[in-house]
Design an enzyme around this catalytic site. Structure first.
Site, PDB file in Angstrom:
ATOM      1  N   ALA A  79      27.222 -58.438  16.437  1.00 43.62           N
ATOM      2  CA  ALA A  79      27.476 -57.404  17.445  1.00 43.62           C
ATOM      3  C   ALA A  79      26.267 -57.368  18.373  1.00 43.62           C
ATOM      4  CB  ALA A  79      27.673 -56.059  16.767  1.00 43.62           C
ATOM      5  N   GLY A 124      28.583 -59.385  12.905  1.00 42.55           N
ATOM      6  CA  GLY A 124      29.929 -59.295  13.463  1.00 42.55           C
ATOM      7  C   GLY A 124      30.543 -60.663  13.745  1.00 42.55           C
ATOM      8  N   GLU A 127      32.015 -61.713  10.511  1.00 44.55           N
ATOM      9  CA  GLU A 127      33.182 -60.854  10.283  1.00 44.55           C
ATOM     10  C   GLU A 127      34.367 -61.292  11.141  1.00 44.55           C
ATOM     11  OE1 GLU A 127      30.568 -57.469  10.999  1.00 44.55           O
ATOM     12  OE2 GLU A 127      31.355 -56.573   9.176  1.00 44.55           O
ATOM     13  N   GLU A 147      22.848 -57.290   8.679  1.00 46.11           N
ATOM     14  CA  GLU A 147      22.804 -55.909   9.197  1.00 46.11           C
ATOM     15  C   GLU A 147      21.710 -55.066   8.553  1.00 46.11           C
ATOM     16  OE1 GLU A 147      25.567 -57.545   8.438  1.00 46.11           O
ATOM     17  OE2 GLU A 147      27.059 -57.239  10.005  1.00 46.11           O
TER      18      GLU A 147
HETATM   19  N1  DAK Z   1      22.767 -59.129  20.147  1.00 50.12           N
HETATM   20  C1  DAK Z   1      22.238 -59.217  21.374  1.00 50.12           C
HETATM   21  N2  DAK Z   1      21.494 -60.278  21.777  1.00 50.12           N
HETATM   22  C2  DAK Z   1      21.281 -61.258  20.891  1.00 50.12           C
HETATM   23  C3  DAK Z   1      21.806 -61.211  19.587  1.00 50.12           C
HETATM   24  C4  DAK Z   1      22.609 -60.089  19.227  1.00 50.12           C
HETATM   25  N3  DAK Z   1      23.197 -59.966  18.017  1.00 50.12           N
HETATM   26  N4  DAK Z   1      21.419 -62.329  18.940  1.00 50.12           N
HETATM   27  C5  DAK Z   1      20.681 -63.040  19.816  1.00 50.12           C
HETATM   28  N5  DAK Z   1      20.590 -62.406  20.984  1.00 50.12           N
HETATM   29  C6  DAK Z   1      19.890 -62.833  22.185  1.00 50.12           C
HETATM   30  C7  DAK Z   1      18.376 -62.710  22.002  1.00 50.12           C
HETATM   31  O1  DAK Z   1      17.957 -61.392  22.258  1.00 50.12           O
HETATM   32  C8  DAK Z   1      17.878 -63.698  23.051  1.00 50.12           C
HETATM   33  O2  DAK Z   1      17.989 -63.099  24.312  1.00 50.12           O
HETATM   34  P1  DAK Z   1      16.802 -63.279  25.417  1.00 50.12           P
HETATM   35  O3  DAK Z   1      15.580 -62.747  24.764  1.00 50.12           O
HETATM   36  O4  DAK Z   1      16.756 -64.777  25.658  1.00 50.12           O
HETATM   37  O5  DAK Z   1      17.279 -62.488  26.577  1.00 50.12           O
HETATM   38  C9  DAK Z   1      18.921 -64.798  22.983  1.00 50.12           C
HETATM   39  O6  DAK Z   1      20.089 -64.229  22.395  1.00 50.12           O
HETATM   40  C10 DAK Z   1      18.501 -65.983  22.127  1.00 50.12           C
HETATM   41  O7  DAK Z   1      18.119 -65.471  20.858  1.00 50.12           O
HETATM   42  P2  DAK Z   1      16.685 -65.833  20.192  1.00 50.12           P
HETATM   43  O8  DAK Z   1      15.661 -66.074  21.230  1.00 50.12           O
HETATM   44  O9  DAK Z   1      16.418 -64.787  19.170  1.00 50.12           O
HETATM   45  O10 DAK Z   1      17.035 -67.229  19.511  1.00 50.12           O
HETATM   46  P3  DAK Z   1      16.419 -67.833  18.174  1.00 50.12           P
HETATM   47  O11 DAK Z   1      16.929 -69.228  18.097  1.00 50.12           O
HETATM   48  O12 DAK Z   1      14.941 -67.614  18.114  1.00 50.12           O
HETATM   49  O13 DAK Z   1      17.061 -66.984  16.983  1.00 50.12           O
HETATM   50  C11 DAK Z   1      18.870 -65.871  15.798  1.00 50.12           C
HETATM   51  C12 DAK Z   1      18.457 -67.022  16.768  1.00 50.12           C
HETATM   52  C13 DAK Z   1      20.409 -65.850  15.743  1.00 50.12           C
HETATM   53  C14 DAK Z   1      18.326 -66.139  14.412  1.00 50.12           C
HETATM   54  C15 DAK Z   1      18.295 -64.535  16.361  1.00 50.12           C
HETATM   55  O14 DAK Z   1      18.693 -64.416  17.715  1.00 50.12           O
HETATM   56  C16 DAK Z   1      18.802 -63.348  15.611  1.00 50.12           C
HETATM   57  O15 DAK Z   1      18.324 -63.053  14.533  1.00 50.12           O
HETATM   58  N6  DAK Z   1      19.735 -62.629  16.240  1.00 50.12           N
HETATM   59  C17 DAK Z   1      20.248 -61.410  15.690  1.00 50.12           C
HETATM   60  C18 DAK Z   1      21.170 -61.716  14.561  1.00 50.12           C
HETATM   61  C19 DAK Z   1      21.698 -60.480  13.947  1.00 50.12           C
HETATM   62  O16 DAK Z   1      20.940 -59.643  13.424  1.00 50.12           O
HETATM   63  N7  DAK Z   1      22.987 -60.338  14.012  1.00 50.12           N
HETATM   64  C20 DAK Z   1      23.651 -59.265  13.411  1.00 50.12           C
HETATM   65  C21 DAK Z   1      23.693 -58.145  14.380  1.00 50.12           C
HETATM   66  S1  DAK Z   1      24.230 -56.682  13.563  1.00 50.12           S
HETATM   67  C22 DAK Z   1      29.051 -51.523  13.962  1.00 50.12           C
HETATM   68  C23 DAK Z   1      29.958 -52.496  13.672  1.00 50.12           C
HETATM   69  C24 DAK Z   1      29.534 -53.746  13.492  1.00 50.12           C
HETATM   70  C25 DAK Z   1      28.221 -54.052  13.562  1.00 50.12           C
HETATM   71  C26 DAK Z   1      27.349 -53.089  13.863  1.00 50.12           C
HETATM   72  C27 DAK Z   1      27.735 -51.831  14.062  1.00 50.12           C
HETATM   73  N8  DAK Z   1      29.455 -50.199  14.150  1.00 50.12           N
HETATM   74  C28 DAK Z   1      30.282 -49.647  13.164  1.00 50.12           C
HETATM   75  C29 DAK Z   1      28.606 -49.363  14.936  1.00 50.12           C
HETATM   76  C30 DAK Z   1      27.743 -55.364  13.394  1.00 50.12           C
HETATM   77  C31 DAK Z   1      26.423 -55.500  13.432  1.00 50.12           C
HETATM   78  C32 DAK Z   1      25.860 -56.783  13.615  1.00 50.12           C
HETATM   79  O17 DAK Z   1      26.506 -57.789  13.841  1.00 50.12           O
END
Ligand code: DAK
Length: 274
Positions: A79, A124, A127, A147
């Site tokens: 997400a 997400g 998911e 998460e």
């Molecule tokens: N959201 C927004 N931007 C993201 C992102 C994300 N999930 N993942 C990556 N990006 C963006 C980064 O901010 C970066 O943007 P700039 O800085 O270039 O503007 C760009 O994509 C490239 O990412 P990185 O520079 O970080 O690239 P790396 O190769 O160094 O790392 C990575 C790749 C995938 C390991 C890293 O980007 C990372 O850890 N990303 C986050 C992964 C993550 O935590 N995903 C889960 C998100 S939580 C809900 C329902 C569902 C959910 C939540 C709430 N409600 C009920 C409210 C679900 C939650 C999730 O999915």
């Protein structure tokens, strides 16, 4: 919003964040936000919902759908974290409903949907892949529910579908630690059904699978999906009733009469999807 050629567009109608292409009997749905690793913003979820609704309303001659992420680094990295930063609890719940509605629409689509993962499928993103019928992936792929690193829990169905896919113990371990699986482990635990060297091979393999599916009665494939999705997680007695209903419905189709007649007459069936 969705343009005439089925391309879902973002705010202002100028930036496509989800693209739909129909190529013969295969539809390819591409999440196209590569700079943010295809993160699921509300705009992407809206666009996905519109594309799935369009496929549901007009499946035409399609035999299957490929869901892919653009850019070659990620299927979907979760997400959109920036969109979640300021949400109130009620808005958080609305976000969850939004994501669940997209997952439910994919499951209700009477066409198989193959998640084609090339790169990260996190949060997400995993998911979303789990809401598809099965997952194909490249060697470069990584899977996880990170998460908890953000103080969150899975909110788009991860606590429901991941245990069904890999078993409750591994799902708990993955959700509590946030650790990522590489493709070896993902195949070994049954999360991924086929692995490919690279994106080109992945898409070719997924298209071949849709072709194989397309040789069969689309009515039967759709009924099988309905029963499989409906029965998931239900008690045996409920699941059995759903199967009996689906079996009954198969007898209502021309395809079933044709398939059985063709077998008995030792000829190839000519299915019509009715
Ligand atoms: N959201 C927004 N931007 C993201 C992102 C994300 N999930 N993942 C990556 N990006 C963006 C980064 O901010 C970066 O943007 P700039 O800085 O270039 O503007 C760009 O994509 C490239 O990412 P990185 O520079 O970080 O690239 P790396 O190769 O160094 O790392 C990575 C790749 C995938 C390991 C890293 O980007 C990372 O850890 N990303 C986050 C992964 C993550 O935590 N995903 C889960 C998100 S939580 C809900 C329902 C569902 C959910 C939540 C709430 N409600 C009920 C409210 C679900 C939650 C999730 O999915």
């Amino acid at each position: 919003m969705t343009s005439d050629d089925g391309t879902a567009t973002g705010e202002g109608g100028t930036a496509p964040v989800v693209r739909l292409e129909r190529d013969g009997r295969t539809a390819v749905v591409t999440i196209d936000r590569p700079k943010a690793l295809n993160a699921l913003s509300p705009e992407v979820l809206d666009a996905l919902a519109e594309v799935i609704a369009e496929l549901t309303a007009d499946p035409g001659e399609l035999a299957g759908v490929l869901l892919v992420g653009a850019g070659g680094r990620a299927f979907v990295a979760g997400a959109d974290i920036s969109a979640m930063a300021g949400l109130t609890p009620d808005e958080g719940a609305q976000t969850a409903e939004h994501g669940h509605a997209v997952a439910a629409a994919i499951e209700a689509l009477p066409l198989p949907v193959i998640a084609c993962v090339d790169g990260y499928a996190l949060g997400g993103g995993l998911e979303l892949a789990l809401a598809c019928d099965f997952i194909y992936a490249t060697e470069a792929s990584r899977f996880g529910q990170p998460e908890v690193h953000l103080g969150l829990i899975p909110g788009f169905g991860g606590t429901v579908r991941l245990p069904r896919a890999v078993g409750p113990a591994l799902a708990k371990e993955l959700i509590y630690t946030g650790r990522q699986l590489d493709v070896d482990e993902a195949v070994r635990v049954g999360l991924v059904t086929r692995r490919f060297d690279d994106r080109e091979a992945l898409l070719a393999g997924a298209r071949e699978t849709v072709q194989l599916i397309g040789r069969n009665a689309s009515t039967a494939v759709g009924l099988a999906k309905r029963v499989l999705v409906g029965a998931a997680g239900t008690p045996t007695a409920t699941a059995t009733l759903l199967e009996i209903e689906g079996f009954r419905d198969a007898f209502r189709t021309e395809d079933m009469r044709e398939g059985v007649a063709a077998f008995l007459e030792k000829r190839e069936p000519d299915f019509t999807g009715r």
